[in-house]
Design a protein around this motif. Structure first.
Motif, mmCIF file in Angstrom:
data_model
loop_
_atom_site.group_PDB
_atom_site.id
_atom_site.type_symbol
_atom_site.label_atom_id
_atom_site.label_comp_id
_atom_site.label_asym_id
_atom_site.label_seq_id
_atom_site.Cartn_x
_atom_site.Cartn_y
_atom_site.Cartn_z
ATOM 1 N N MET A 181 -14.166 -7.730 1.144
ATOM 2 C CA MET A 181 -12.998 -6.964 1.721
ATOM 3 C C MET A 181 -13.843 -6.172 2.962
ATOM 4 S SD MET A 181 -12.155 -3.369 2.323
ATOM 5 C CE MET A 181 -10.739 -2.109 1.930
ATOM 6 N N SER A 228 2.574 0.504 5.814
ATOM 7 C CA SER A 228 3.567 0.931 6.837
ATOM 8 C C SER A 228 4.729 0.065 6.933
ATOM 9 C CB SER A 228 3.144 1.603 8.307
ATOM 10 O OG SER A 228 2.088 0.809 8.570
ATOM 11 N N MET A 243 -3.853 -6.266 7.392
ATOM 12 C CA MET A 243 -2.916 -4.919 7.290
ATOM 13 C C MET A 243 -1.656 -5.104 7.906
ATOM 14 S SD MET A 243 -6.065 -2.178 7.120
ATOM 15 C CE MET A 243 -5.139 -0.994 8.269
ATOM 16 N N SER A 244 -0.913 -4.107 8.074
ATOM 17 C CA SER A 244 0.514 -4.188 8.741
ATOM 18 C C SER A 244 0.515 -5.129 9.976
ATOM 19 C CB SER A 244 0.931 -2.837 8.994
ATOM 20 O OG SER A 244 1.675 -2.601 7.852
ATOM 21 N N ILE A 285 -12.233 -3.863 6.834
ATOM 22 C CA ILE A 285 -11.396 -3.200 7.604
ATOM 23 C C ILE A 285 -12.149 -3.166 9.076
ATOM 24 C CG2 ILE A 285 -10.266 -0.694 8.189
ATOM 25 C CD1 ILE A 285 -10.893 0.054 5.306
ATOM 26 N N VAL A 344 0.798 -1.233 -0.151
ATOM 27 C CA VAL A 344 -0.137 -0.010 -0.132
ATOM 28 C C VAL A 344 0.760 1.313 -0.133
ATOM 29 C CG1 VAL A 344 -1.856 1.189 1.106
ATOM 30 C CG2 VAL A 344 -1.850 -1.013 1.181
ATOM 31 N N LYS A 372 -0.077 4.419 -0.737
ATOM 32 C CA LYS A 372 -0.435 5.874 -0.542
ATOM 33 C C LYS A 372 0.125 6.727 0.167
ATOM 34 C CE LYS A 372 -3.181 4.765 3.648
ATOM 35 N NZ LYS A 372 -3.957 3.473 3.836
HETATM 36 C C1 LIG Z 1 -3.918 2.456 4.270
HETATM 37 C C2 LIG Z 1 -4.508 1.345 4.135
HETATM 38 C C3 LIG Z 1 -3.880 0.181 4.519
HETATM 39 C C4 LIG Z 1 -2.369 -0.186 4.953
HETATM 40 O O1 LIG Z 1 -2.290 0.274 6.144
HETATM 41 P P1 LIG Z 1 -0.969 -0.223 7.163
HETATM 42 O O2 LIG Z 1 -1.324 -0.265 8.631
HETATM 43 O O3 LIG Z 1 -0.011 0.902 6.737
HETATM 44 O O4 LIG Z 1 -0.542 -1.619 6.758
HETATM 45 C C5 LIG Z 1 -4.645 -1.212 4.449
HETATM 46 N N1 LIG Z 1 -5.955 -1.102 3.891
HETATM 47 C C6 LIG Z 1 -6.661 -0.067 3.633
HETATM 48 C C7 LIG Z 1 -7.878 0.022 3.262
HETATM 49 C C8 LIG Z 1 -5.934 1.222 3.810
HETATM 50 O O5 LIG Z 1 -6.643 2.497 3.658
#
Ligand SMILES: *Cc1c(COP(=O)(O)O)cnc(C)c1O
Length: 217
Positions: free
Chosen positions: A157, A208, A189-190, A159, A29, A31
């Motif tokens: 997906m 990250s 994620m990380s 979060i 990622v 961004k």
């Molecule tokens: C920024 C982001 C990530 C990556 O996050 P990290 O904690 O830096 O690994 C993963 N998924 C989504 C949807 C994000 O916006």
């Protein structure tokens, strides 16, 4: 840059739960990362990236693709309907199909173009009011609605809510995907990608831990 360390951990996590090597795709990622960090990861041979903002991706990836060849870029951030047209040209996958109006727009674009990026339905597994995504109770119906529009989602997906144990959310998403006949699972994620892999993640989104901390300016 710790791409190799993350790849090593990913491979170990696959093995630990008896999954085939290469069954999990690592989305780096990128961004808001400085360009030199992105170039370093490209130079290390990585070819799958995630972006959150259409404009940022548009400014970055056409040039990097010209320099580095076939690179896959996945959209993992919220997508405005008025940017969907640009997004389907730019991205190989969209992980954030989170509402009916966006699905309808993508279905229209798919009809016109005769092609569509890989799509993931974003599920708001924690039912958080401020968070995008289809509510868990509506997920089966939404997948069916997408299919009725001739969209073929590849997976789901999520979060998980910040500060909560992500594990029940990963388990819920995996169950939801299985009962809807979806093989793709974009989760992890990380801080939790190994847990996500244990629950069947096919795509982990790691920022990250690969690139270092993001500084928003
Ligand atoms: C920024 C982001 C990530 C990556 O996050 P990290 O904690 O830096 O690994 C993963 N998924 C989504 C949807 C994000 O916006």
């Amino acid at each position: 840059m710790s791409l190799s360390e993350i790849q090593t951990r990913l491979t170990a996590a696959e093995a630990a739960c008896g999954r085939a090597p290469g069954s999990v795709q690592l989305i780096a990622v990128s961004k808001v990362q400085p360009l030199e960090r992105v170039v370093a990861v490209l130079n290390a041979g990585h070819r799958l990236f995630g972006e959150n903002y259409v404009q940022e991706a548009q400014a970055k990836w056409p040039d990097l693709r010209a320099r580095f060849g076939a690179v896959q870029v996945h959209m993992i951030g919220p997508l405005q309907t008025n940017k969907a047209k640009v997004a389907v040209e730019l991205f190989d996958a969209i992980h954030t199909v989170d509402r009916l109006s966006l699905a309808e727009k993508l279905a229209k674009l798919a009809q016109t173009r005769g092609a569509c990026p890989e799509l993931f339905v974003q599920v708001n597994t924690g039912a958080e009011p401020q968070k995008a995504g289809i509510l868990p109770v509506d997920a089966d119906g939404f997948v069916a609605t997408c299919r009725a529009m001739d969209l073929a989602p590849a997976g789901l997906m999520c979060i998980p809510p910040e500060g909560e144990d992500p594990e029940p959310h990963f388990a819920m998403l995996a169950q939801m995907a299985a009962r809807n006949g979806l093989s793709g699972l974009s989760m992890g994620m990380s801080s939790d990608f190994e847990v996500a892999i244990a629950h069947g993640a096919t795509h982990v989104r790691v920022g990250s831990a690969i690139f270092g901390a993001r500084t928003y300016g």
